[in-house]
Motif scaffolding. Structure first.
Motif, PDB file in Angstrom:
ATOM      1  N   GLY A 269     -28.858  60.681 -12.921  1.00  0.00           N
ATOM      2  CA  GLY A 269     -29.131  60.015 -14.193  1.00  0.00           C
ATOM      3  C   GLY A 269     -30.225  58.978 -14.075  1.00  0.00           C
ATOM      4  O   GLY A 269     -31.084  58.844 -14.960  1.00  0.00           O
ATOM      5  N   VAL A 270     -30.224  58.239 -12.978  1.00  0.00           N
ATOM      6  CA  VAL A 270     -31.269  57.238 -12.746  1.00  0.00           C
ATOM      7  C   VAL A 270     -32.621  57.926 -12.552  1.00  0.00           C
ATOM      8  O   VAL A 270     -33.637  57.494 -13.110  1.00  0.00           O
ATOM      9  N   ILE A 271     -32.640  58.998 -11.792  1.00  0.00           N
ATOM     10  CA  ILE A 271     -33.888  59.737 -11.580  1.00  0.00           C
ATOM     11  C   ILE A 271     -34.393  60.315 -12.897  1.00  0.00           C
ATOM     12  O   ILE A 271     -35.591  60.227 -13.214  1.00  0.00           O
ATOM     13  N   LEU A 272     -33.488  60.905 -13.670  1.00  0.00           N
ATOM     14  CA  LEU A 272     -33.886  61.455 -14.963  1.00  0.00           C
ATOM     15  C   LEU A 272     -34.481  60.374 -15.865  1.00  0.00           C
ATOM     16  O   LEU A 272     -35.512  60.578 -16.504  1.00  0.00           O
ATOM     17  N   THR A 273     -33.853  59.200 -15.883  1.00  0.00           N
ATOM     18  CA  THR A 273     -34.311  58.120 -16.756  1.00  0.00           C
ATOM     19  C   THR A 273     -35.618  57.506 -16.264  1.00  0.00           C
ATOM     20  O   THR A 273     -36.576  57.379 -17.032  1.00  0.00           O
ATOM     21  N   LEU A 274     -35.652  57.088 -14.998  1.00  0.00           N
ATOM     22  CA  LEU A 274     -36.795  56.334 -14.487  1.00  0.00           C
ATOM     23  C   LEU A 274     -37.988  57.199 -14.089  1.00  0.00           C
ATOM     24  O   LEU A 274     -39.129  56.751 -14.197  1.00  0.00           O
ATOM     25  N   ALA A 275     -37.740  58.402 -13.604  1.00  0.00           N
ATOM     26  CA  ALA A 275     -38.835  59.211 -13.083  1.00  0.00           C
ATOM     27  C   ALA A 275     -39.315  60.293 -14.045  1.00  0.00           C
ATOM     28  O   ALA A 275     -40.420  60.803 -13.878  1.00  0.00           O
ATOM     29  N   ILE A 276     -38.507  60.627 -15.037  1.00  0.00           N
ATOM     30  CA  ILE A 276     -38.913  61.712 -15.939  1.00  0.00           C
ATOM     31  C   ILE A 276     -39.015  61.236 -17.385  1.00  0.00           C
ATOM     32  O   ILE A 276     -40.079  61.302 -17.999  1.00  0.00           O
ATOM     33  N   ALA A 277     -37.914  60.752 -17.943  1.00  0.00           N
ATOM     34  CA  ALA A 277     -37.886  60.422 -19.377  1.00  0.00           C
ATOM     35  C   ALA A 277     -38.808  59.259 -19.724  1.00  0.00           C
ATOM     36  O   ALA A 277     -39.565  59.329 -20.708  1.00  0.00           O
ATOM     37  N   TYR A 278     -38.781  58.184 -18.961  1.00  0.00           N
ATOM     38  CA  TYR A 278     -39.603  57.018 -19.294  1.00  0.00           C
ATOM     39  C   TYR A 278     -41.100  57.294 -19.136  1.00  0.00           C
ATOM     40  O   TYR A 278     -41.875  57.005 -20.049  1.00  0.00           O
ATOM     41  N   PRO A 279     -41.554  57.888 -18.017  1.00  0.00           N
ATOM     42  CA  PRO A 279     -42.996  58.175 -17.908  1.00  0.00           C
ATOM     43  C   PRO A 279     -43.510  59.174 -18.942  1.00  0.00           C
ATOM     44  O   PRO A 279     -44.672  59.102 -19.351  1.00  0.00           O
ATOM     45  N   LEU A 280     -42.662  60.093 -19.383  1.00  0.00           N
ATOM     46  CA  LEU A 280     -43.098  61.062 -20.390  1.00  0.00           C
ATOM     47  C   LEU A 280     -43.063  60.495 -21.803  1.00  0.00           C
ATOM     48  O   LEU A 280     -43.440  61.176 -22.752  1.00  0.00           O
ATOM     49  N   GLY A 281     -42.599  59.260 -21.960  1.00  0.00           N
ATOM     50  CA  GLY A 281     -42.555  58.628 -23.270  1.00  0.00           C
ATOM     51  C   GLY A 281     -41.379  59.067 -24.123  1.00  0.00           C
ATOM     52  O   GLY A 281     -41.416  58.922 -25.338  1.00  0.00           O
ATOM     53  N   LEU A 282     -40.350  59.618 -23.502  1.00  0.00           N
ATOM     54  CA  LEU A 282     -39.176  60.065 -24.241  1.00  0.00           C
ATOM     55  C   LEU A 282     -38.236  58.913 -24.588  1.00  0.00           C
ATOM     56  O   LEU A 282     -37.318  59.093 -25.382  1.00  0.00           O
ATOM     57  N   LEU A 283     -38.452  57.761 -23.982  1.00  0.00           N
ATOM     58  CA  LEU A 283     -37.670  56.560 -24.277  1.00  0.00           C
ATOM     59  C   LEU A 283     -38.552  55.566 -25.019  1.00  0.00           C
ATOM     60  O   LEU A 283     -39.775  55.587 -24.876  1.00  0.00           O
ATOM     61  N   PRO A 284     -37.958  54.673 -25.814  1.00  0.00           N
ATOM     62  CA  PRO A 284     -38.768  53.647 -26.472  1.00  0.00           C
ATOM     63  C   PRO A 284     -39.509  52.788 -25.445  1.00  0.00           C
ATOM     64  O   PRO A 284     -39.078  52.655 -24.291  1.00  0.00           O
ATOM     65  N   GLU A 285     -40.610  52.199 -25.871  1.00  0.00           N
ATOM     66  CA  GLU A 285     -41.463  51.417 -24.975  1.00  0.00           C
ATOM     67  C   GLU A 285     -40.708  50.283 -24.278  1.00  0.00           C
ATOM     68  O   GLU A 285     -40.924  50.000 -23.114  1.00  0.00           O
ATOM     69  N   ASN A 286     -39.813  49.618 -25.001  1.00  0.00           N
ATOM     70  CA  ASN A 286     -39.109  48.465 -24.420  1.00  0.00           C
ATOM     71  C   ASN A 286     -37.701  48.831 -23.925  1.00  0.00           C
ATOM     72  O   ASN A 286     -36.863  47.956 -23.762  1.00  0.00           O
ATOM     73  N   ALA A 287     -37.446  50.096 -23.663  1.00  0.00           N
ATOM     74  CA  ALA A 287     -36.109  50.531 -23.240  1.00  0.00           C
ATOM     75  C   ALA A 287     -35.725  49.929 -21.890  1.00  0.00           C
ATOM     76  O   ALA A 287     -34.555  49.658 -21.648  1.00  0.00           O
ATOM     77  N   LEU A 288     -36.677  49.743 -21.012  1.00  0.00           N
ATOM     78  CA  LEU A 288     -36.394  49.188 -19.691  1.00  0.00           C
ATOM     79  C   LEU A 288     -36.872  47.744 -19.569  1.00  0.00           C
ATOM     80  O   LEU A 288     -37.226  47.292 -18.488  1.00  0.00           O
ATOM     81  N   ASP A 289     -36.840  47.022 -20.678  1.00  0.00           N
ATOM     82  CA  ASP A 289     -37.227  45.618 -20.685  1.00  0.00           C
ATOM     83  C   ASP A 289     -36.203  44.807 -19.882  1.00  0.00           C
ATOM     84  O   ASP A 289     -34.986  44.932 -20.071  1.00  0.00           O
ATOM     85  N   TYR A 290     -36.692  43.954 -18.979  1.00  0.00           N
ATOM     86  CA  TYR A 290     -35.819  43.189 -18.084  1.00  0.00           C
ATOM     87  C   TYR A 290     -34.824  42.338 -18.861  1.00  0.00           C
ATOM     88  O   TYR A 290     -33.627  42.327 -18.553  1.00  0.00           O
ATOM     89  N   ALA A 291     -35.294  41.623 -19.852  1.00  0.00           N
ATOM     90  CA  ALA A 291     -34.410  40.733 -20.613  1.00  0.00           C
ATOM     91  C   ALA A 291     -33.323  41.520 -21.340  1.00  0.00           C
ATOM     92  O   ALA A 291     -32.165  41.086 -21.404  1.00  0.00           O
ATOM     93  N   LYS A 292     -33.681  42.664 -21.855  1.00  0.00           N
ATOM     94  CA  LYS A 292     -32.709  43.503 -22.563  1.00  0.00           C
ATOM     95  C   LYS A 292     -31.629  44.043 -21.611  1.00  0.00           C
ATOM     96  O   LYS A 292     -30.443  44.012 -21.926  1.00  0.00           O
ATOM     97  N   ILE A 293     -32.045  44.516 -20.466  1.00  0.00           N
ATOM     98  CA  ILE A 293     -31.083  45.040 -19.498  1.00  0.00           C
ATOM     99  C   ILE A 293     -30.211  43.923 -18.948  1.00  0.00           C
ATOM    100  O   ILE A 293     -29.003  44.078 -18.789  1.00  0.00           O
ATOM    101  N   ARG A 294     -30.810  42.768 -18.656  1.00  0.00           N
ATOM    102  CA  ARG A 294     -30.046  41.622 -18.157  1.00  0.00           C
ATOM    103  C   ARG A 294     -29.008  41.191 -19.185  1.00  0.00           C
ATOM    104  O   ARG A 294     -27.861  40.909 -18.843  1.00  0.00           O
ATOM    105  N   GLN A 295     -29.388  41.163 -20.440  1.00  0.00           N
ATOM    106  CA  GLN A 295     -28.454  40.774 -21.499  1.00  0.00           C
ATOM    107  C   GLN A 295     -27.313  41.779 -21.596  1.00  0.00           C
ATOM    108  O   GLN A 295     -26.156  41.416 -21.760  1.00  0.00           O
ATOM    109  N   TRP A 296     -27.607  43.045 -21.404  1.00  0.00           N
ATOM    110  CA  TRP A 296     -26.581  44.080 -21.473  1.00  0.00           C
ATOM    111  C   TRP A 296     -25.624  43.991 -20.291  1.00  0.00           C
ATOM    112  O   TRP A 296     -24.411  44.115 -20.458  1.00  0.00           O
TER     113      TRP A 296
END
Length: 126
Positions: free
Chosen positions: A29-56
């Motif tokens: 799941g991490v590989i799919l998210t970080l290495a495939i989905a995010y670089p291909l633009g399948l996730l929103p631009e701020n999906a991996l924003d540090y502040a957002k993830i830290r807050q979650w």
């Protein structure tokens, strides 16, 4: 009739198994998210924003999810890896005996406690 000697191996095998399952489920799941989905633009631009993830991870409502991710993503795979090291030493005829067990499982325990401690520090800083 004599009682068989008690062993602590079932505990280590259970942690080994749980770590292997968590590793096998989380890492793809991490590989799919970080290495495939995010670089291909399948996730929103701020999906991996540090502040957002830290807050979650450290919010009151979702804090338990952060604890589960740290436990399942770090602690259990540590025990999985160190169990493999311990039995690998045995296979290589490095008879470490009780010290090998203490070294392997003790280091996995220490690193797990440190990971949970730093997660707790992040939780209390939020």
């Amino acid at each position: 009739m004599t009682q068989p000697a008690r062993s602590d191996e079932p505990i280590w095998w259970a942690l080994f198994s749980a770590g292997g399952v968590c590793f096998a489920v989380l890492i793809p799941g991490v590989i799919l998210t970080l290495a495939i989905a995010y670089p291909l633009g399948l996730l929103p631009e701020n999906a991996l924003d540090y502040a957002k993830i830290r807050q979650w991870l450290f919010s009151d409502y979702w804090g338990l999810a952060g604890l589960v991710l740290v436990g399942a993503g770090l602690c259990l795979p540590l025990f999985h890896a160190m169990h493999r090291v311990h039995h690998g030493m045995h296979d290589l005829m490095l008879r470490a005996g009780g010290w090998g067990k203490v070294l392997c499982y003790g280091s996995a325990s220490l690193l797990s406690v440190l990971a949970l401690y730093f997660w707790y520090l992040g939780l209390s800083a939020s």
